[in-house]
Write an enzyme that holds these catalytic residues in place. Sequence first.
Site, PDB file in Angstrom:
ATOM      1  N   ASP A 153      53.745   3.379  50.639  1.00  4.97           N
ATOM      2  CA  ASP A 153      53.144   4.539  51.283  1.00  4.97           C
ATOM      3  C   ASP A 153      52.951   4.199  52.756  1.00  4.97           C
ATOM      4  O   ASP A 153      52.700   3.038  53.107  1.00  4.97           O
ATOM      5  CB  ASP A 153      51.795   4.880  50.652  1.00  4.97           C
ATOM      6  N   ASP A 164      56.007  11.714  47.750  1.00  2.00           N
ATOM      7  CA  ASP A 164      54.748  12.392  47.425  1.00  2.00           C
ATOM      8  C   ASP A 164      54.735  13.819  47.980  1.00  2.00           C
ATOM      9  O   ASP A 164      54.258  14.747  47.322  1.00  2.00           O
ATOM     10  CB  ASP A 164      53.552  11.622  47.982  1.00  2.00           C
TER      11      ASP A 164
END
Length: 175
Positions: A123, A141
Amino acid sequence: MESPRRNSALFWGVMITVVALDLLTKLLAANALLPQHIPHEVLGSGIRLTLVHNPGAAFGLHLGEYSRWIFMALTAGALYILARLYQATRAKETLRTLAIALVCGGAVGNLIDRVRSAAGVVDFIDVGVGDLRWPTFNVADMAVSIGAFLLAWVLWGEERAGTIVTPATEPSTER
């Protein structure tokens, strides 16, 4: 009877593009944003790039030492359900096809990270104001979130119109 998968070019094109963009941006982030947890401002403190590895799921949900395997299994199950929804999708249902492709592409992107490394999903997009930060996320995401919203909207609209088609309600092609 019309072919239920005439939107295969849209489906595969979107899904492959999401996976490719996700993998490319994660590779760039993993190489350019070292060390982890150090924010790099893009638009002040509102949008930053911060490398983190998430061994859990969305919002840092972690289920102990077997999280990786549990989330891989859940992803495989979700992909199976999405494949069945796609199979029941008719040619004219472009938005439904797009939504399913976005969710599948994002799910596959994060699944690749889980398979590749026990460290977890890469991330790097860090958004917020001051200490009020959204959990760090990635391209996969975003695709899952946008696709899930669109799919819920499409299915809700189909339900309201009484036209929802799922694998269980798909008309038989046998005569």
